[in-house]
Enzyme design. Structure first.
Site, PDB file in Angstrom:
ATOM      1  CE1 TYR A   1      35.895  37.416  36.673  1.00  0.00           C
ATOM      2  CE2 TYR A   1      38.224  37.953  36.477  1.00  0.00           C
ATOM      3  CZ  TYR A   1      36.993  38.168  37.055  1.00  0.00           C
ATOM      4  OH  TYR A   1      36.859  39.143  38.010  1.00  0.00           O
TER       5      TYR A   1
ATOM      6  CG  ASP B   1      20.168  34.327  37.871  1.00  0.00           C
ATOM      7  OD1 ASP B   1      20.545  35.113  36.966  1.00  0.00           O
ATOM      8  OD2 ASP B   1      20.826  33.348  38.240  1.00  0.00           O
TER       9      ASP B   1
ATOM     10  NE  ARG C   1      47.584  37.335  39.746  1.00  0.00           N
ATOM     11  CZ  ARG C   1      48.443  36.836  38.872  1.00  0.00           C
ATOM     12  NH1 ARG C   1      49.639  37.375  38.727  1.00  0.00           N
ATOM     13  NH2 ARG C   1      48.114  35.808  38.105  1.00  0.00           N
TER      14      ARG C   1
END
Ligand SMILES: NC(=O)c1ccc[n+]([C@@H]2O[C@H](COP(=O)([O-])OP(=O)(O)OC[C@H]3O[C@@H](n4cnc5c(N)ncnc54)[C@H](O)[C@@H]3O)[C@@H](O)[C@H]2O)c1
Ligand SMILES: O=c1ccn([C@@H]2O[C@H](COP(=O)(O)OP(=O)(O)O[C@H]3O[C@H](CO)[C@@H](O)[C@H](O)[C@H]3O)[C@@H](O)[C@H]2O)c(=O)[nH]1
Length: 324
Positions: free
Chosen positions: A140, A50, A220
């Site tokens: 986000y 990690d 998009r």
């Protein structure tokens, strides 16, 4: 040597393959929460761990002669970030901060960052250029903007140079079919639509049909991952040439609605795709289209995949014969 965080993930693995084929020495750090070890070439060292693990980061920087970090590792589900913001701030902001601090401790000065058009929020105009105000509408996007701000401060104070690449929607797969998109859960439009075409799913839900767009669905800008890979290589070259830090949008400058994407998936696969109309998904801006002029001019970026058909074709080839 380049440390590629998140190099077992979708976009990271395509960059690793691209850079390796051009002679770069690479070490990948990925915790495999969303990545696949099969996506990393056998001759590239994969360290499973990690990026929040400070001791591991120190070990990596001590063990390998790392000159630059290309940083893909993050959580990237826009909808989930609205429901579980802590997960996003923890990983995308705080753990990335640990990577930057480790770089500082070990004197590593080049950082290429996976940013996103989600840092812009609701567009005030399209196409969106790099000067567009950054007002994210989901955690986000906030987490990515936080990192961009840290990078600006680190540049000024510590001479750490960065290139922040604000991608629009990554799509497609390695044209040779060696690697491709494989998320669990899969939430992205193109793979989901193609899985319906293949009979792996019964239908796809269109999230929102009442947007202020010609057919009421979100628009998009879908950019091929090989073109993203090329941009990362150019970004690193820019840093190696001693040029200043910079931010670039990466997109095709073409917008497609959800319904247009699904129709293209039907055309390429030659199969019908059952759709259901559903409510809007929280955190989705109605229209995101890039202006990529700056990346073309300053990085010399030449995207190869110009049409949605070409992009979907590579995704379809992968989806039919995927290895993981
Ligand atoms: N997919 C898109 O359309 C898109 C668009 C804009 C920006 N981005 C950004 O690009 C990057 C890559 O996206 P992707 O679609 O390839 O996602 P992905 O989930 O396929 O890849 C991310 C990788 O990072 C790894 N990872 C996550 N947290 C980690 C941690 N703490 N330590 C070590 N490894 C960790 C995951 O296991 C995974 O392999 C992300 O930063 C994302 O925010 C993606
Ligand atoms: O089952 C589905 C899945 C998606 N969509 C819509 O399709 C569009 C594209 O969605 P998706 O493929 O999930 O991508 P985004 O949510 O736009 O997010 C991607 O693109 C962003 C940049 O735009 C990145 O920052 C993110 O990391 C990346 O996941 C959106 O309008 C969605 O609402 C549907 O209608 N039905």
């Amino acid at each position: 040597m380049i440390l590629v965080t998140g190099g077992a993930g979708y976009i990271g693995s395509h960059y690793v393959l691209y850079a390796m084929e051009r002679g770069e020495q690479i070490v990948v750090l990925d915790n495999l929460v969303y990545g696949h070890k099969e996506a990393v070439p056998k001759n590239v060292p994969l360290v499973i761990g990690d990026m929040a693990d400070i001791a591991l980061l120190d070990h990596l920087f001590q063990t390998y002669p790392i000159e630059a970090v290309v940083h893909f590792a993050a959580y990237a589900y826009v909808g989930e970030s609205v429901l579980q913001p802590a997960k996003y701030y923890q990983n995308n902001a705080l753990a990335t901060f640990q990577v930057l601090e480790a770089m500082r401790r070990h004197g590593v000065r080049y950082f290429v960052f996976s940013s996103t058009c989600a840092t812009y929020g609701l567009p005030q105009y399209v196409p969106i250029d790099e000067n567009h105000p950054q007002n994210p509408i989901n955690p986000y996007g906030e987490s990515k903007l936080f990192v961009e701000r840290v990078l600006h401060s680190y540049d000024r104070a510590y001479n750490m140079r960065f290139v922040s690449l604000r991608y629009f929607n990554a799509a497609g797969a390695d044209p040779q079919g060696r690697i491709g998109e494989s998320h669990d859960p899969e939430t992205h439009l193109i793979p989901l639509a193609l899985q319906v075409a293949l009979g792996k799913r019964e239908h796809i839900t269109v999230y929102g049909t009442d947007y202020d767009t010609p057919d009421g669905t979100c628009i998009r800008d879908y950019i091929h991952i090989l073109d993203l890979a090329q941009a990362h290589a150019l970004a690193l070259e820019r840093l190696r040439r001693g040029l200043p830090s910079a931010c670039y949008n990466l997109g095709t400058e073409q917008g497609y609605s959800v319904r247009e994407v699904i129709r293209t998936c039907e055309t390429i696969s030659g199969r019908p795709i059952k759709t259901l109309d559903g409510p809007r998904r929280a955190g989705d801006p109605p229209r995101l289209i890039a202006s990529s002029t700056k990346a073309k001019q300053e990085l010399g970026w030449h995207p190869q995949f110009q049409t949605l058909e070409e992009i979907v074709q590579t995704a379809w080839n992968w989806e039919q014969a995927r290895r993981y």
